[in-house]
Design a protein around this motif. Structure first.
Motif, short mmCIF file in Angstrom:
data_model
loop_
_atom_site.label_atom_id
_atom_site.label_comp_id
_atom_site.label_asym_id
_atom_site.label_seq_id
_atom_site.Cartn_x
_atom_site.Cartn_y
_atom_site.Cartn_z
N LYS A 183 0.84 -1.20 0.00
CA LYS A 183 0.00 0.00 0.00
C LYS A 183 0.87 1.25 0.00
O LYS A 183 0.61 2.22 -0.72
N LEU A 184 1.95 1.23 0.78
CA LEU A 184 2.91 2.34 0.76
C LEU A 184 3.63 2.40 -0.58
O LEU A 184 3.87 3.49 -1.12
N LEU A 185 3.95 1.24 -1.14
CA LEU A 185 4.62 1.20 -2.43
C LEU A 185 3.73 1.81 -3.52
O LEU A 185 4.22 2.53 -4.40
N TYR A 186 2.42 1.55 -3.45
CA TYR A 186 1.50 2.12 -4.44
C TYR A 186 1.55 3.64 -4.41
O TYR A 186 1.64 4.29 -5.45
N ARG A 187 1.51 4.23 -3.22
CA ARG A 187 1.54 5.69 -3.10
C ARG A 187 2.85 6.25 -3.64
O ARG A 187 2.88 7.29 -4.29
N THR A 188 3.95 5.55 -3.35
CA THR A 188 5.26 6.03 -3.81
C THR A 188 5.39 5.94 -5.32
O THR A 188 5.84 6.88 -5.98
N LEU A 189 5.00 4.80 -5.90
CA LEU A 189 5.13 4.63 -7.35
C LEU A 189 4.21 5.58 -8.12
O LEU A 189 4.56 6.06 -9.20
N LYS A 190 3.05 5.86 -7.54
CA LYS A 190 2.13 6.80 -8.20
C LYS A 190 2.74 8.18 -8.28
O LYS A 190 2.58 8.91 -9.27
N ARG A 191 3.49 8.57 -7.24
CA ARG A 191 4.17 9.87 -7.24
C ARG A 191 5.34 9.87 -8.21
O ARG A 191 5.55 10.82 -8.97
N LEU A 192 6.13 8.79 -8.22
CA LEU A 192 7.29 8.72 -9.10
C LEU A 192 6.88 8.58 -10.57
O LEU A 192 7.65 8.93 -11.46
N GLU A 193 5.67 8.08 -10.81
CA GLU A 193 5.20 7.91 -12.19
C GLU A 193 5.15 9.25 -12.93
O GLU A 193 5.30 9.29 -14.15
N ASN A 194 4.97 10.35 -12.19
CA ASN A 194 4.94 11.67 -12.82
C ASN A 194 6.28 12.05 -13.42
O ASN A 194 6.35 12.95 -14.27
N LEU A 195 7.35 11.38 -12.99
CA LEU A 195 8.68 11.70 -13.51
C LEU A 195 8.94 11.12 -14.89
O LEU A 195 9.77 11.63 -15.64
N ILE A 196 8.29 10.04 -15.23
CA ILE A 196 8.60 9.31 -16.45
C ILE A 196 8.44 10.23 -17.67
O ILE A 196 7.38 10.84 -17.86
N GLY A 197 9.50 10.30 -18.46
CA GLY A 197 9.47 11.16 -19.65
C GLY A 197 10.66 12.09 -19.68
O GLY A 197 11.70 11.86 -19.03
N PHE A 198 10.53 13.17 -20.42
CA PHE A 198 11.63 14.12 -20.64
C PHE A 198 11.45 15.37 -19.77
O PHE A 198 10.34 15.87 -19.61
N TRP A 199 12.57 15.84 -19.23
CA TRP A 199 12.61 17.07 -18.43
C TRP A 199 13.78 17.92 -18.92
O TRP A 199 14.85 17.41 -19.24
N ARG A 200 13.56 19.22 -18.95
CA ARG A 200 14.63 20.14 -19.36
C ARG A 200 15.03 21.02 -18.19
O ARG A 200 14.21 21.35 -17.31
N LEU A 201 16.28 21.41 -18.17
CA LEU A 201 16.80 22.28 -17.12
C LEU A 201 16.18 23.66 -17.24
O LEU A 201 16.12 24.24 -18.33
N CYS A 202 15.71 24.19 -16.12
CA CYS A 202 15.09 25.52 -16.12
C CYS A 202 16.17 26.59 -16.19
O CYS A 202 17.32 26.37 -15.80
N GLY A 203 15.80 27.75 -16.73
CA GLY A 203 16.76 28.81 -16.98
C GLY A 203 17.58 29.21 -15.77
O GLY A 203 17.05 29.44 -14.68
N ARG A 204 18.90 29.28 -15.96
CA ARG A 204 19.81 29.71 -14.90
C ARG A 204 20.97 30.46 -15.54
O ARG A 204 21.36 30.19 -16.67
#
Length: 400
Positions: A71-92
């Motif tokens: 049950k704890l694993l489900y909550r964690t994986l559901k949150r990490l699922e949002n990471l799957i895909g491409f991310w770009r570095l924000c302006g700095r």
């Protein structure tokens, strides 16, 4: 004759419950004490729920060394699922060399792996993928994340905490600022907690000496003029010396592939005039225009000119005018030196009446779903290929 749920064997009841959403399972548990007890069957319900949703993507039983509640694993994986895909570095203003402009997150066997996506210099369309961020779960149920600053850690090798401080792996916190924005910052408390665990088994005499030493230091700082200021400056210098990673923000690239309505959008790769492979991001703006920028330029806070921009995304379909045919036929395609040059069938053309430098040009849409662009100031066409496949995975990958 229909049977009531309570008359069905318990194994079948659990099987039926596993098809419900977590909210529905919790609501069902409130109907009776017996069903509440049934819904607490962690391995029979929540393991099946986790396995049905992520079983084909990762190995459910390996997370947390198989010691955490599902049950704890489900909550964690559901949150990490949002990471799957491409991310770009924000302006700095001045991003560090270890800060990748583009990161690709995917499922591992018992972790989520974020990899740098870098252009290769082997005169091909291949991209290089090196480990950047590893996120997993400890046997105690805590989410643990580690940065690989050098990209040397292999994804299949577990993290050895005893050697962590001497290696290039840095413990970090990944803070979700919404579904499409994360901040990655170093976690200095990770080693303090490990040191506390180690020091708790030490002798009482040694602990007493530490207390006396700390009391003497405080007394010296109080009696010495300016001692408090010197102590603060010393602590700040020590903190700065220990920092291996400055906080960085990343934005999710949600539209990384083209669609029928937006055939140019997404992540692309192609050769510029200097024969270097570049990564590009093409987006449609709210007023119907199309803008293309280098992914590397998007990581800078200062304003950079786009590669091309046009206020109108409506394509002109063939046949084209004689003048446009001459503009196209007289051009040289920028492709890999040792690659095969294929004649592309053009299905549409877009004018670039841009006020940005390098000015006016054309975008040629090909029937195979890719496109090329060029400017009237020169005689070249830059042909682009997709960075991602239709299933969201990286195309033409050269593993490190």
């Amino acid at each position: 004759m229909a049977l009531a749920l309570c008359d069905i064997p318990e194994d079948l009841q659990l099987r039926i419950l596993s098809f419900l959403s977590p909210t529905e399972i919790c609501s069902f548990a409130c109907t009776s004490k017996r069903f509440a007890s049934l819904c607490r069957e962690d391995r029979k319900i929540w393991h099946v729920v986790c396995d049905r949703r992520w079983g084909k993507k990762t190995q459910i039983r390996k997370w947390g060394n198989g010691r955490i509640a599902y049950k704890l694993l489900y909550r964690t994986l559901k949150r990490l699922e949002n990471l799957i895909g491409f991310w770009r570095l924000c302006g700095r203003a001045n991003p560090a060399d270890s800060s990748p402009p583009l990161v690709f997150f995917e499922w591992g066997s018992s972790f989520v792996l974020g990899s740098r996506v870098l252009a290769t210099n082997d005169d091909t369309y291949r991209v290089r993928k090196t480990p950047f961020l590893v996120m997993g779960i400890s046997p105690e149920g805590r989410t643990e994340s580690f940065l690989d600053l050098d990209g040397n850690h292999r994804s299949g090798v577990s993290v050895d905490l005893s050697d962590l401080e001497r290696s290039s792996l840095v413990p970090v916190d990944v803070n979700f600022m919404g579904n499409g924005h994360i901040m990655v910052e170093e976690n200095p408390c990770f080693f303090r907690e490990e040191q506390k665990k180690g020091s708790s088994s030490g002798d009482d005499d040694e602990g007493g000496e530490d207390v006396v030493s700390e009391m003497y230091t405080q007394l010296a700082n109080r009696t010495s003029p300016g001692g408090d200021r010197r102590r603060k400056r010393k602590k700040e210098k020590e903190r700065q010396a220990r920092i291996k990673w400055e906080p960085e923000h990343f934005i999710k690239v949600s539209d990384f592939s083209p669609t029928l309505a937006k055939p140019l959008q997404g992540l692309w790769k192609g050769f510029c005039e200097g024969r270097n492979l570049e990564l590009y991001l093409v987006k449609y703006d709210e007023v119907g225009g199309v803008i293309c920028k280098k992914v590397e330029d998007l990581s800078l806070s200062r304003q950079t000119s786009p590669v091309f921009w046009t206020p109108n995304h409506a394509f002109i379909r063939s046949p084209f005018s004689v003048e446009e045919e001459m503009i196209l036929d007289s051009r040289i395609r920028i492709t890999p030196l040792h690659g095969e040059v294929h004649e592309q069938v053009i299905s549409g053309m877009l004018y670039m009446n841009s006020s940005y430098d390098p000015g006016e040009g054309r975008v040629w849409l090909y029937e195979n779903g890719t496109f090329g662009f060029g400017f009237l100031r020169d005689q070249f066409i830059t042909d682009l290929k997709r960075v991602a496949l239709e299933d969201g995975c990286l195309a033409d990958v050269l593993d490190a």
